[in-house]
Write an enzyme that holds these catalytic residues in place. Structure first.
Site, mmCIF file in Angstrom:
data_model
loop_
_atom_site.group_PDB
_atom_site.id
_atom_site.type_symbol
_atom_site.label_atom_id
_atom_site.label_comp_id
_atom_site.label_asym_id
_atom_site.label_seq_id
_atom_site.Cartn_x
_atom_site.Cartn_y
_atom_site.Cartn_z
ATOM 1 N N TYR A 1 -11.806 -3.969 -0.105
ATOM 2 C CA TYR A 1 -12.573 -4.403 1.051
ATOM 3 C C TYR A 1 -14.065 -4.146 0.833
ATOM 4 C CZ TYR A 1 -8.333 -5.112 3.814
ATOM 5 O OH TYR A 1 -7.135 -5.577 4.281
ATOM 6 N N GLU B 1 -5.247 -8.532 -0.223
ATOM 7 C CA GLU B 1 -6.092 -8.072 0.884
ATOM 8 C C GLU B 1 -7.510 -7.950 0.362
ATOM 9 O OE1 GLU B 1 -4.919 -4.827 3.396
ATOM 10 O OE2 GLU B 1 -2.770 -5.271 3.161
ATOM 11 N N GLU C 1 0.829 -1.204 0.000
ATOM 12 C CA GLU C 1 0.000 0.000 0.000
ATOM 13 C C GLU C 1 0.865 1.257 0.000
ATOM 14 O OE1 GLU C 1 -3.197 -0.004 2.838
ATOM 15 O OE2 GLU C 1 -4.153 -1.748 1.913
#
Length: 487
Positions: A240, A297, A174
């Site tokens: 997410y 992720e 990230e």
């Protein structure tokens, strides 16, 4: 509601890489400390400091690859602080996650031990944000060099004679955000520099992973593929599933409305669009699919449970989470040509966890059960499916393994009406003679397992499957994940 689909056995796709079922364990909240590591002096049963109940649960899940130490933590982690006698290791402040002080008792050696005990390949994320090229180079040498060198000798002094085998190494995490707030042009140049010193020693061959985009940042992918494609084996993607009105108000993990239920699946299904569009950009620079897309992720992210540390990201896990897991895995399998690894966030006690612990107690979450049901797809060949049009809340994928068995995964994320599902089998060299199934279902949308009632949600046999004239029919209840085996 009646839903029809056709499975085309003459339309086989790519092999589903087992690493799509990978996991992620960050130094965050109670994931590592208490969730995995309790120390050798703990009253909780352990193997060299790693708690045995969690070990057994993760081993049974057959986790193919485990990512560590982060996450945002990776770009503030200095590996030399986590080696040597534990009583002499430096303590550090985990500035990203709660400001807690960690004693660094779980480091490189402990992580490789964990991977060995559960049978997972290690995936290590290096520090670009606050680290140096030398620090990263020396870590790779420490782990993988079997000859005579300062780092190899240091590893031997710390009790590990032979080098470890390490395939997967991430150069930063990230870096558009917590890993340095970099522009893609700047990170692309840094990546080219840092990866140069991620060397292959002996027979070890490292698979180099570059930090990819956040969600729909397609410009980041464009720049990385244009400027650094020859130096990478894979590019990451993070997405997410959230349902609240903003990043700071994500909604409750257990107390949610029907409207929030619907927004959850809209967010989760967005994964398909993200993979499709990022893959299109990658195809422009890499038509031969030499660079993989790794979704390292993903998962649900809700508000923390009341009364818990906001920086620990501890959330409960309902049938809603199980359905997000199932349909996301379906999406990965339907993109098996480009998606070669995925790592759900996270393994224990954090976000969409497999396992929750409280002291010496442990429970398996609904998401754990989905991963356990879906592991039949690992290494199988994805099969083309054609669904009839409509907005019915049913999502499916299929695969055929080397033994010729076919597995269908069906996620019914509707709240009220079941689906009479009919599947036409085309192009199979032989008609199946047997069909069996497993189902995880709930009677209410917020059902979940607790330490007082750990088996509220667990898999059961799926009844009523019928085979006739090259067709399969079955009734699928709402709020359910099913896996059907045809043989």
């Amino acid at each position: 509601m009646k839903k029809k689909a056709v499975v085309h056995f003459d339309g086989e796709r790519s092999t589903i890489n087992p690493n799509v079922y990978g996991h992620f364990a960050e130094h965050l909240g109670r994931c590592i400390y208490e969730g995995i590591w309790v120390g050798e002096e703990s009253d909780i049963s352990n193997t060299k400091g790693i708690r045995n109940d969690v070990l057994q649960a993760l081993k049974s899940l057959e986790i193919p690859v485990l990512r560590w130490p982060g996450g945002c933590f990776a770009d503030e982690y200095h590996w030399k602080d986590g080696i040597g006698p534990r009583e002499g290791r430096k303590r550090m402040v985990n500035t990203h996650w709660g400001g807690v002080v960690e004693n660094n008792h779980f480091g490189t050696h402990e992580f490789f031990l964990l991977c060995e005990l559960i049978g997972a390949e290690p995936y290590i994320n290096g520090n670009v944000g606050s680290g140096t090229v030398q620090e990263m180079q020396e870590w790779v040498e420490y782990m993988t060099f079997d000859g005579e060198s300062p780092m190899a000798n240091l590893r031997r002094e710390n009790g590990q004679e032979n080098a470890w085998s390490l395939t997967y190494f991430g150069v930063g995490n990230e870096n558009w955000g917590c890993g340095g707030n970099m522009r893609p042009e700047y990170y692309a140049d840094l990546y080219r520099q840092f990866q140069t010193y991620v060397r292959n020693y002996g027979k070890n061959k490292i698979y180099k992973i570059a930090c990819g985009p956040n969600g729909d940042n397609y410009y980041w992918t464009e720049v990385l593929m244009r400027e650094a494609k020859p130096y990478m084996d894979a590019l990451t993607l993070h997405h997410y599933t959230i349902t609240g009105p903003s990043w700071n108000e994500k909604g409750s993990a257990t107390k949610f409305t029907e409207d929030e239920w619907g927004r959850t699946f809209k967010s989760a299904l967005h994964m398909d669009e993200l993979i499709t569009k990022h893959s299109t950009i990658m195809d422009k620079y890499d038509p031969e699919n030499k660079v993989a897309l790794i979704v390292d992720e993903w998962g649900t992210w809700f508000d923390v449970e009341p009364g818990t540390n906001p920086g620990f990201l501890y959330q409960q896990n309902t049938i809603r989470d199980a359905l997000v897991a199932g349909l996301t895995l379906n999406i990965f399998q339907n993109h098996a040509d480009r998606v070669q690894m995925a790592n759900i966030a996270q393994t224990v006690n954090v976000l969409q966890a497999m396992v929750l612990t409280e002291g010496d107690q442990m429970l398996l979450t609904p998401t754990y059960h989905v991963f356990n049901m879906y592991k039949v797809h690992k290494g199988a060949t994805a099969i083309q499916l054609q669904m009839d049009s409509g907005d019915e809340p049913l999502h499916i994928s299929a695969s055929k393994n080397k033994e010729g068995e076919v597995h269908l995964s069906l996620c019914h994320y509707g709240l009220k009406d079941g689906a009479d599902f009919e599947l036409e089998l085309r192009g199979w060299e032989r008609q199946p003679s047997q069909a069996t199934g497993t189902i995880l279902q709930a009677s209410s949308m917020n059902e979940h397992n607790t330490f007082e009632q750990p088996d509220t949600l667990k898999p059961a046999d799926l009844e009523g499957i019928k085979l006739s004239d090259g067709k399969l029919s079955v009734s699928i209840p709402p709020m359910s994940v099913s896996v059907i085996k045809l043989s």
